[in-house]
Write a protein that holds these residues in place. Structure first.
Motif, PDB file in Angstrom:
ATOM      1  N   ILE A 289       0.840  -1.189   0.000  1.00 44.03           N
ATOM      2  CA  ILE A 289       0.000   0.000   0.000  1.00 44.03           C
ATOM      3  C   ILE A 289       0.881   1.246   0.000  1.00 44.03           C
ATOM      4  O   ILE A 289       1.737   1.416   0.877  1.00 44.03           O
ATOM      5  CB  ILE A 289      -0.933   0.045   1.229  1.00 44.03           C
ATOM      6  N   TYR A 290       0.661   2.110  -0.989  1.00 41.41           N
ATOM      7  CA  TYR A 290       1.331   3.409  -1.066  1.00 41.41           C
ATOM      8  C   TYR A 290       0.276   4.499  -0.904  1.00 41.41           C
ATOM      9  O   TYR A 290      -0.867   4.342  -1.348  1.00 41.41           O
ATOM     10  CB  TYR A 290       2.031   3.583  -2.413  1.00 41.41           C
ATOM     11  N   GLU A 291       0.664   5.628  -0.300  1.00 40.70           N
ATOM     12  CA  GLU A 291      -0.315   6.704  -0.149  1.00 40.70           C
ATOM     13  C   GLU A 291       0.361   8.071  -0.159  1.00 40.70           C
ATOM     14  O   GLU A 291       1.566   8.210   0.084  1.00 40.70           O
ATOM     15  CB  GLU A 291      -1.128   6.549   1.135  1.00 40.70           C
ATOM     16  N   ALA A 292      -0.449   9.077  -0.461  1.00 42.63           N
ATOM     17  CA  ALA A 292      -0.028  10.479  -0.384  1.00 42.63           C
ATOM     18  C   ALA A 292      -1.262  11.308  -0.048  1.00 42.63           C
ATOM     19  O   ALA A 292      -2.350  11.048  -0.566  1.00 42.63           O
ATOM     20  CB  ALA A 292       0.582  10.954  -1.700  1.00 42.63           C
ATOM     21  N   GLU A 307       4.232   7.284  -0.451  1.00 45.60           N
ATOM     22  CA  GLU A 307       5.061   6.546   0.494  1.00 45.60           C
ATOM     23  C   GLU A 307       4.500   5.145   0.723  1.00 45.60           C
ATOM     24  O   GLU A 307       3.288   4.958   0.774  1.00 45.60           O
ATOM     25  CB  GLU A 307       5.138   7.294   1.826  1.00 45.60           C
ATOM     26  N   LEU A 308       5.396   4.181   0.879  1.00 41.30           N
ATOM     27  CA  LEU A 308       5.001   2.822   1.228  1.00 41.30           C
ATOM     28  C   LEU A 308       4.659   2.798   2.714  1.00 41.30           C
ATOM     29  O   LEU A 308       5.511   3.091   3.562  1.00 41.30           O
ATOM     30  CB  LEU A 308       6.140   1.852   0.927  1.00 41.30           C
ATOM     31  N   ILE A 309       3.406   2.456   3.050  1.00 41.03           N
ATOM     32  CA  ILE A 309       2.965   2.528   4.454  1.00 41.03           C
ATOM     33  C   ILE A 309       2.642   1.167   5.054  1.00 41.03           C
ATOM     34  O   ILE A 309       2.459   1.067   6.273  1.00 41.03           O
ATOM     35  CB  ILE A 309       1.742   3.446   4.601  1.00 41.03           C
ATOM     36  N   VAL A 335       8.078  -1.607  -6.885  1.00 41.46           N
ATOM     37  CA  VAL A 335       7.984  -0.192  -7.255  1.00 41.46           C
ATOM     38  C   VAL A 335       9.236   0.538  -6.805  1.00 41.46           C
ATOM     39  O   VAL A 335       9.669   0.388  -5.665  1.00 41.46           O
ATOM     40  CB  VAL A 335       6.733   0.456  -6.624  1.00 41.46           C
ATOM     41  N   GLU A 336       9.808   1.318  -7.712  1.00 46.28           N
ATOM     42  CA  GLU A 336      10.963   2.134  -7.351  1.00 46.28           C
ATOM     43  C   GLU A 336      10.527   3.505  -6.838  1.00 46.28           C
ATOM     44  O   GLU A 336      11.082   4.018  -5.864  1.00 46.28           O
ATOM     45  CB  GLU A 336      11.884   2.305  -8.550  1.00 46.28           C
ATOM     46  N   ARG A 337       9.506   4.096  -7.481  1.00 42.97           N
ATOM     47  CA  ARG A 337       9.059   5.428  -7.079  1.00 42.97           C
ATOM     48  C   ARG A 337       7.690   5.709  -7.680  1.00 42.97           C
ATOM     49  O   ARG A 337       7.396   5.267  -8.792  1.00 42.97           O
ATOM     50  CB  ARG A 337      10.041   6.498  -7.551  1.00 42.97           C
ATOM     51  N   VAL A 338       6.854   6.419  -6.916  1.00 41.22           N
ATOM     52  CA  VAL A 338       5.575   6.884  -7.453  1.00 41.22           C
ATOM     53  C   VAL A 338       5.492   8.391  -7.205  1.00 41.22           C
ATOM     54  O   VAL A 338       5.476   8.845  -6.063  1.00 41.22           O
ATOM     55  CB  VAL A 338       4.364   6.190  -6.801  1.00 41.22           C
ATOM     56  N   LEU A 339       5.447   9.152  -8.283  1.00 44.24           N
ATOM     57  CA  LEU A 339       5.381  10.609  -8.211  1.00 44.24           C
ATOM     58  C   LEU A 339       4.013  11.066  -8.699  1.00 44.24           C
ATOM     59  O   LEU A 339       3.511  10.595  -9.720  1.00 44.24           O
ATOM     60  CB  LEU A 339       6.474  11.239  -9.072  1.00 44.24           C
ATOM     61  N   VAL A 340       3.408  11.979  -7.962  1.00 42.84           N
ATOM     62  CA  VAL A 340       2.081  12.498  -8.299  1.00 42.84           C
ATOM     63  C   VAL A 340       2.193  13.984  -8.618  1.00 42.84           C
ATOM     64  O   VAL A 340       2.872  14.735  -7.916  1.00 42.84           O
ATOM     65  CB  VAL A 340       1.100  12.298  -7.136  1.00 42.84           C
TER      66      VAL A 340
END
Length: 347
Positions: A289-292, A307-309, A335-340
């Protein structure tokens, strides 16, 4: 004397390496080699600093206990605490500096990695543009995925994107750990099963119980085509729009790769859990789970890092987010990175 010179020289060299890798990390996308060098030399710098303090303890102690003017020490202490606090709380010019660095890295990734991304455009007739850029990691392989919005109190708002197999309640049976990567060529010979344990946090958050008491969509009640799509085989940019620009919202992404078992999630674990051992349910490590938290109405903040939570339940029995990450190994490299990125166009 030789030892003092050796320690001082080592500290100076470590400082140069840390400075260079720090600048590279600020202006350019994440690179494992740069991060590794920065980390190792950070520890070496700390070790050298401890030896330096020990060798010069008498002089340092005299500085601290001298009866001279204390104003300069107080000023340095105040400035140190001020910068530390602004950095920790991402406040003032520190926030602007980090925003600038994020923007630089985002633009750089668009220029260099453009041909490596799949573009998924789910743009709707809504005012505020939302772009999610996911860079695939080493263990990314045709994952099941859900992207959705919640309010800050955790109430489900809407799904933005869900991969087809989960959204439609079908998954081709017959796959095994050995044939998983080659199975698609002959999947027409197989049966179809639901993946009730692929994305449990998202499916429970929707709170739509199917006839069999499970939360994952079924073939009889699939998710709408407007928010479902193909399984994405590589890094991608997902484009959509959101309506409300007046409040904070929680953006979440759940992702799961099949058959990535490890010593904690294998054929020998959870022997009483029939879903985990049912063939289609043997997914190995649970979903991530990733969140922002997005401040959509803030025109001065465009970029966010997800962020990985935590992770979901290994067989989808509940929708809780488990924050203990010690049992996860390769799944943390999906996942290496998630940018929003958000572009607010509404008044």
């Amino acid at each position: 004397m030789v030892r003092r010179k050796l320690i001082s020289t080592s500290i100076a060299l470590c400082f140069v390496v840390l400075s260079v890798t720090g600048v590279l990390s600020f202006f350019f996308n994440y690179d494992f080699r740069v991060a590794a060098v920065h980390t190792i030399f950070g520890f070496l710098f700390l070790l050298g600093a401890l030896f330096h303090i020990r060798n010069n303890w008498s002089g340092l102690k005299n500085y601290l206990v001298s009866k001279g003017p204390k104003g300069s020490f107080v000023l340095v202490g105040i400035l140190f605490l001020l910068v530390l606090g602004m950095s920790f709380f991402n406040f003032g010019p520190i926030s602007e500096l980090m925003e600038f660095g994020t923007k630089m890295r985002a633009n750089q990734s668009r220029e260099i990695e453009k041909d490596e991304f799949i573009l998924v455009d789910f743009g709707r007739d809504l005012p505020n543009r939302l772009e999610i850029e996911l860079i695939a990691g080493q263990h990314y392989w045709h994952p099941q995925m859900a992207i959705w919005l919640e309010d800050v109190d955790g109430n489900f708002i809407s799904s933005l994107y869900v991969t087809h197999a989960t959204a439609k309640g079908t998954f081709f049976g017959g796959r095994t750990k050995e044939n998983f990567k080659s199975f698609d060529a002959k999947k027409s010979l197989s049966q179809e099963f639901r993946r009730v344990d692929a994305l449990p946090v998202w499916s429970h958050k929707r709170a739509e119980v199917q006839a069999d008491g499970l939360y994952a969509p079924s073939p009889e009640h699939p998710l709408a085509d407007a928010v479902s799509g193909e399984t994405l085989p590589s890094s991608f940019r997902f484009l959509t729009t959101v309506a409300d620009a007046s409040k904070h919202v929680l953006l979440r992404l759940e992702i799961n790769v099949a058959f990535d078992d490890n010593e904690f999630y294998s054929e020998f674990d959870f022997p009483e859990d029939e879903v985990f051992h049912s063939g289609t349910g043997q997914l190995g490590q649970p979903s991530l789970i990733y969140e922002a938290i997005l401040d959509i109405g803030n025109r001065n903040k465009k970029y966010y890092l997800m962020e990985l939570i935590g992770h979901g339940h290994h067989s989808g029995k509940d929708g809780f987010i488990y924050h203990n990450m010690e049992t996860l190994t390769t799944s943390k490299e999906i996942v290496e990175r998630v940018l929003v990125k958000i572009e607010v166009t509404s008044p």
